[in-house]
Scaffold this active site. Structure first.
Site, short mmCIF file in Angstrom:
data_model
loop_
_atom_site.label_atom_id
_atom_site.label_comp_id
_atom_site.label_asym_id
_atom_site.label_seq_id
_atom_site.Cartn_x
_atom_site.Cartn_y
_atom_site.Cartn_z
CG ASP A 1 0.29 -2.99 -1.32
OD1 ASP A 1 -0.08 -4.11 -1.74
OD2 ASP A 1 0.56 -2.76 -0.14
CG ASP B 1 -0.77 -8.12 -0.24
OD1 ASP B 1 -0.59 -7.05 -0.85
OD2 ASP B 1 -0.32 -8.33 0.90
#
Length: 611
Positions: free
Chosen positions: A282, A86
């Site tokens: 992201d 992430d």
């Protein structure tokens, strides 16, 4: 009789696995360093010019699970975890053994008490502090209403198999509470790649362990897995770049100047992509979320190219999926029907967004696809999720404030990239080494040679003390022993041959244990008392636990049991004969003729006396 007992003990040891000598040449390897395909033996010399790098395999699937995971190993001995990759998170955390509200995940929780190198992060430097235990806390909240709470700890973190990046002491979160999707997900936790003080990249770069760059590569449609590389990857010549502003936020951003559909500009105002934190890239978000005007323009342009396709409802009515039916199921032919999209960055750099990068399969209708692009609930935020960069190597070149994109097959990237460089040389490291590691490998012995700059005569009385020192430092349940030690040339040093064997002997040594021992011995911080001098590790060898076929094991067992029976019978016979020593003497001792007058008449009368 003793020879039979020795033979018996040898056979018993064979049955129980004590005899682990492999008659075939044993492979000499570094733990968890894989050799190249079709190559069985390599010799590699250390190169001080090579920057450390960790190639880490990605698992799971972006659309099925909503994320990709990679393996991380924390503690001594290492405890294994599957963590979500992430770039939108700035801290790495795993469930702690003390967690009072954590879900059931893929691996066991982290047990700080089982790690000899764990330490809590004490209050200070402006951290959120728990005064009762004098330990720093962390708190993470996500947009989908999930959250994580816990304490900060520091421990040795290692990065798997294909790596020249040595384990490092890093700060991470030991989770005591989680909610929302974090509670229900299969993955253990999150590896935070965001740009912040506690981000794993920031910590590694600050330590000088790697270059300030990392790369992600997600598998394409109908493909799983991919790859992550911590450290520098030599950029391909045709890599497309976008500038990013590191001080703008803790997240990574790109600059969108225009969007093209089938080569035609949508004539959007680029300012809509440049509000607040800008356009966020992201990896932890599945889909793309654009301002409403941009989404509407893209959707209309795609429908125009498809000549009014048949629109159908999505799988979940709770989401406003835009889906179309009536197409082939072969994803490789989607470009024949659906248009290509290009995102234009600064300096007119164009990133190809092919159909597999903005579509996903409808799970209930054959030949139907849905848009992986949605209208953002907040027009001031643009998020580019993982679907847009499938089969795309994305390099976060933080050193040069740019993000690069290169189209490739991410599922095969590990064979495209060059093999990881060797570890940087250290004062107590290897001169050179061999390795051969293919397929499954159960470790029976670890053998290594150590050279001390202390004379043989001075070292001899210190052998028991040095052996105990090594046992205490290596902190392993395996059996550690010195096989031999000899004086060096001119009696200026001592060469020691060590062997580590499993305990119990019938077991094997795990890869994680071998890796932990190896990295401990080659770490700069590993020192020995001055009385033993200084040392250098010269040779590292793992011997495979020998396989045993069923028939060989059975035959050995039968022979062993038979020998036990024979020895037991002999022992019983000897005991019996000794109990009847008079008969034994008369029967087996030699008889000599005696004159009549020399006999004892009393003894004869006793013999003839009636009972």
């Amino acid at each position: 009789m003793w020879s039979l007992i020795i033979v018996l003990l040898f056979l018993i040891s064979e049955v129980l696995g004590y005899q682990t000598i492999n008659p075939q040449p044993s492979p000499t390897i570094l733990p968890l360093f894989h050799s190249k395909p079709n190559s069985s033996r390599h010799r590699r010399h250390l190169d001080t010019n090579n920057q450390a790098q960790a190639q880490m395999k990605l698992s799971d699937d972006l659309l099925t699970e909503g994320y990709y995971t990679t393996k991380l190993f924390i503690g001594t001995p290492p405890q294994e975890f599957a963590l979500i990759v992430d770039t939108g998170s700035t801290i790495t955390y795993v469930p702690c053994s003390t967690c009072y509200q954590c879900g059931h995940h893929q691996d066991p929780r982290f047990y700080p008490n089982n790690s000899t190198t764990y330490a809590g992060v004490k209050c200070g430097n402006g951290c959120i502090c728990n005064q009762k235990i004098d330990q720093c806390m962390y708190r993470v909240d996500y947009a989908e209403k999930s959250s994580s709470r816990g304490v900060l700890g520091e421990d040795v973190i290692s990065f798997g198999s294909k790596t020249s990046l040595k384990p490092q002491r890093l700060i991470f979160g030991c989770e005591n509470m989680e909610s929302g999707q974090l509670y229900t997900q299969h993955a253990d936790g999150i590896i935070g790649l965001g740009s912040a003080k506690l981000g794993i990249m920031n910590q590694l770069v600050k330590k000088g362990a790697i270059d300030d760059s990392f790369s992600l590569c997600y598998g394409g449609m109908d493909q799983t897995g991919g790859m992550m590389v911590l450290g520098n990857v030599p950029p391909p010549k045709d890599m497309v770049y976008s500038h990013y502003t590191p001080g703008r936020s803790r997240l990574y951003n790109v600059e969108i100047k225009d969007i093209l559909v089938s080569g035609n500009s949508l004539k959007l105002d680029p300012k809509m992509f440049d509000t607040q934190e800008g356009t966020i890239l992201d990896s932890g978000t599945t889909f793309a979320y654009l301002p409403h005007a941009a989404f509407t323009a893209i959707k209309s342009a795609i429908v125009k190219e498809l000549n009014s396709p048949t629109q159908i409802p999505g799988v979940d009515p709770a989401f406003q999926d835009v889906c179309y039916s009536g197409f082939e199921s072969d994803a490789s032919k989607l470009s024949n029907v659906f248009p290509n999209i290009h995102m234009v960055f600064g300096k007119k750099q164009e990133l190809l967004i092919s159909p597999e990068n903005y579509l996903f399969r409808h799970s209930k209708v054959h030949g139907a696809y849905c848009l992986g692009i949605f209208a953002s609930n907040n027009d001031k935020m643009t998020i580019l999720g993982g679907i847009l960069v499938r089969n795309t190597l994305v390099t976060y070149d933080r050193k040069n404030n740019r993000i690069g994109f290169w189209k490739t097959n991410c599922s095969e990237l590990s064979t495209t990239l060059s093999s990881p460089s060797s570890p940087s040389p250290v004062s107590n490291g290897f001169k050179d080494f061999d390795y051969d590691f293919t397929g499954n490998f159960q470790i029976g012995f670890i053998k290594f040679d150590m050279y001390l700059n202390i004379s043989y005569l001075d070292f001899t009385p210190l052998v028991p003390e040095f052996t105990q020192f090594m046992k205490d430092k290596l902190q392993t349940r395996s059996h550690i022993e010195i096989m031999s030690f000899i004086g060096g040339e001119g009696n200026n040093g001592t060469l020691i041959k060590w062997r580590i064997s499993p305990s119990p002997p019938s077991a094997h040594i795990s890869n994680s244990t071998a890796m932990a021992i190896f990295y401990l011995l080659t770490d700069h911080s590993f020192q020995i008392p001055k009385k033993f001098g200084s040392f250098q590790l010269l040779r590292w060898k793992l011997e495979e636990l020998p396989s045993r076929t069923w028939w060989k094991t059975s035959m050995t067992l039968v022979i062993g049991v038979s020998m036990i029976a024979i020895v037991a019978a002999l022992v019983y016979l000897i005991v019996y004969l000794r109990k009847h020593s008079h008969w034994f003497k008369n029967k087996f001792q030699p008889h000599f003729y005696q004159p009549v007058e020399a006999r004892d008449p009393t003894h004869e009368e006793q013999e003839l006396q009636q009972m």
